[in-house]
Write a protein that holds these residues in place. Structure first.
Motif, PDB file in Angstrom:
ATOM      1  N   GLU A  55      51.586  35.283  46.745  1.00  0.00           N
ATOM      2  CA  GLU A  55      52.690  35.992  46.206  1.00  0.00           C
ATOM      3  C   GLU A  55      54.118  35.940  46.378  1.00  0.00           C
ATOM      4  OE1 GLU A  55      53.026  40.345  43.737  1.00  0.00           O
ATOM      5  OE2 GLU A  55      51.152  40.182  45.410  1.00  0.00           O
TER       6      GLU A  55
ATOM      7  N   HIS B  58      40.680  43.461  38.009  1.00  0.00           N
ATOM      8  CA  HIS B  58      42.255  43.655  38.546  1.00  0.00           C
ATOM      9  C   HIS B  58      42.280  41.213  39.027  1.00  0.00           C
ATOM     10  CE1 HIS B  58      45.446  43.930  41.807  1.00  0.00           C
ATOM     11  NE2 HIS B  58      45.157  42.471  42.087  1.00  0.00           N
ATOM     12  N   GLU B  59      41.377  40.951  38.780  1.00  0.00           N
ATOM     13  CA  GLU B  59      40.955  39.898  39.070  1.00  0.00           C
ATOM     14  C   GLU B  59      41.210  39.502  37.303  1.00  0.00           C
ATOM     15  OE1 GLU B  59      42.168  38.650  41.752  1.00  0.00           O
ATOM     16  OE2 GLU B  59      41.350  40.164  42.958  1.00  0.00           O
TER      17      GLU B  59
ATOM     18  N   HIS C  13      44.600  38.712  35.954  1.00  0.00           N
ATOM     19  CA  HIS C  13      45.385  37.672  36.830  1.00  0.00           C
ATOM     20  C   HIS C  13      45.420  36.420  36.160  1.00  0.00           C
ATOM     21  CE1 HIS C  13      46.944  39.332  40.589  1.00  0.00           C
ATOM     22  NE2 HIS C  13      46.008  39.695  40.740  1.00  0.00           N
TER      23      HIS C  13
ATOM     24  N   HIS D  47      48.292  37.235  33.829  1.00  0.00           N
ATOM     25  CA  HIS D  47      49.490  37.465  34.555  1.00  0.00           C
ATOM     26  C   HIS D  47      49.507  37.620  35.760  1.00  0.00           C
ATOM     27  CE1 HIS D  47      51.624  39.773  31.652  1.00  0.00           C
ATOM     28  NE2 HIS D  47      50.180  40.869  31.342  1.00  0.00           N
TER      29      HIS D  47
ATOM     30  N   ASN E  20      51.142  37.126  39.090  1.00  0.00           N
ATOM     31  CA  ASN E  20      51.984  37.734  40.089  1.00  0.00           C
ATOM     32  C   ASN E  20      51.329  39.458  39.398  1.00  0.00           C
ATOM     33  OD1 ASN E  20      52.440  39.128  37.697  1.00  0.00           O
ATOM     34  ND2 ASN E  20      54.160  37.248  37.954  1.00  0.00           N
ATOM     35  N   HIS E  21      51.999  40.487  40.814  1.00  0.00           N
ATOM     36  CA  HIS E  21      51.931  41.946  40.649  1.00  0.00           C
ATOM     37  C   HIS E  21      53.054  42.641  40.140  1.00  0.00           C
ATOM     38  CE1 HIS E  21      48.132  40.448  43.813  1.00  0.00           C
ATOM     39  NE2 HIS E  21      47.975  41.789  43.097  1.00  0.00           N
ATOM     40  N   SER E  22      53.440  42.088  38.982  1.00  0.00           N
ATOM     41  CA  SER E  22      54.821  42.377  38.002  1.00  0.00           C
ATOM     42  C   SER E  22      53.876  43.437  37.071  1.00  0.00           C
ATOM     43  CB  SER E  22      55.037  41.362  36.851  1.00  0.00           C
ATOM     44  OG  SER E  22      54.063  41.099  35.469  1.00  0.00           O
TER      45      SER E  22
ATOM     46  N   PHE F 206      51.649  43.147  34.392  1.00  0.00           N
ATOM     47  CA  PHE F 206      49.954  42.858  35.311  1.00  0.00           C
ATOM     48  C   PHE F 206      49.630  44.352  35.368  1.00  0.00           C
ATOM     49  CE2 PHE F 206      47.577  43.442  38.851  1.00  0.00           C
ATOM     50  CZ  PHE F 206      46.163  42.909  38.545  1.00  0.00           C
ATOM     51  N   TRP F 207      50.759  45.524  36.190  1.00  0.00           N
ATOM     52  CA  TRP F 207      49.855  46.761  36.582  1.00  0.00           C
ATOM     53  C   TRP F 207      49.015  46.901  34.650  1.00  0.00           C
ATOM     54  CZ3 TRP F 207      47.115  47.500  40.097  1.00  0.00           C
ATOM     55  CH2 TRP F 207      47.876  46.566  41.513  1.00  0.00           C
TER      56      TRP F 207
ATOM     57  N   HIS G 237      41.314  51.773  43.059  1.00  0.00           N
ATOM     58  CA  HIS G 237      42.197  51.370  43.915  1.00  0.00           C
ATOM     59  C   HIS G 237      42.156  51.909  45.438  1.00  0.00           C
ATOM     60  CE1 HIS G 237      45.737  49.279  45.228  1.00  0.00           C
ATOM     61  NE2 HIS G 237      46.000  50.061  45.030  1.00  0.00           N
TER      62      HIS G 237
ATOM     63  N   ASP H 110      43.992  40.766  45.371  1.00  0.00           N
ATOM     64  CA  ASP H 110      44.898  39.142  45.458  1.00  0.00           C
ATOM     65  C   ASP H 110      45.325  39.512  43.571  1.00  0.00           C
ATOM     66  OD1 ASP H 110      47.392  36.778  45.653  1.00  0.00           O
ATOM     67  OD2 ASP H 110      45.584  35.998  44.761  1.00  0.00           O
TER      68      ASP H 110
END
Length: 217
Positions: free
Chosen positions: A20, A177-178, A181, A184, A186-188, A191-192, A206, A217
């Protein structure tokens, strides 16, 4: 090519190697690069333009991808496997509950691998329609520093063999989570937001995993 598209391309290239990109402007004299497990951190002087920063990062993409395996190996040697899962005299947990079992480390890994393999198909069948993305391939891997990873180009998702030690909702969160991705890379914030839309109580699971050795990731 616009700056935004160029940076997105760079991020996607790095994401294929599970890296990332974090860029921050600081009071430094030169552009500094720091490659950590799954993260390329770039500190940029305040007077450097975004375009110049993108040029510098683009020149470092191959270096980061080529050196990342060495960084991971060094990190794993320092950290080792999660201590609460690999010590022989520790109790055996399955989905967060103690089991009346005595297993060696190798037997424990095999036990967890089988348990995770048994539930993965149904969990992915449950969550893929909710998230709105579908993995081409799902695998279990003995990962010491991560709970899950995603190759966005191949749509391949890996889950840590150690996940069955924790409540099954933790495994569901890692799957969500995966899968997110694939929307997205990334962890923008977007994304969240996607994670929260699919699994509103994700923070609870989490936080359980965040206190352990593995990462996401």
């Amino acid at each position: 090519m616009s700056l935004e598209i160029r940076l997105d391309t760079i991020r996607q290239q790095l994401a294929q190697a599970d890296i990332e990109l974090h860029i921050s402007k600081k009071r430094v004299k030169n552009i500094n690069f720091r490659l950590k497990p799954h993260v390329l951190m770039v500190s940029v002087p305040l007077h450097i333009s975004d375009s110049q920063a993108a040029d510098a990062v683009a020149r470092r993409v191959s270096w980061a991808i080529n050196h990342h395996p060495q960084v991971l190996e060094q990190h794993q040697r320092k950290q080792g496997a999660p201590s609460d899962l690999t010590t022989a005299d520790q109790p055996i947990y399955l989905w967060g509950k103690v089991q009346a079992l005595t297993l060696s480390h190798g037997e424990k890994v095999a036990y967890y691998r089988q348990q995770l393999s048994d539930v993965m198909p149904s969990l992915f069948e449950k969550w893929q329609p909710i998230v709105g993305t579908y993995a081409n391939e799902i695998r279990v891997k003995k990962m010491h520093t991560r709970w899950g990873s995603c190759n966005t180009r191949a749509k391949r998702i890996w889950l840590s063999v150690y996940l069955p030690a924790y409540p099954i909702e933790c495994t569901e969160y890692v799957i969500v989570h995966e899968l997110c991705h694939l929307h997205h890379a990334n962890h923008s914030p977007a994304f969240w937001q996607t994670v929260a839309s699919a699994m509103p109580d994700y923070r609870q699971w989490h936080n359980i995993l965040a206190g352990k050795t593995g990462q996401l990731d």
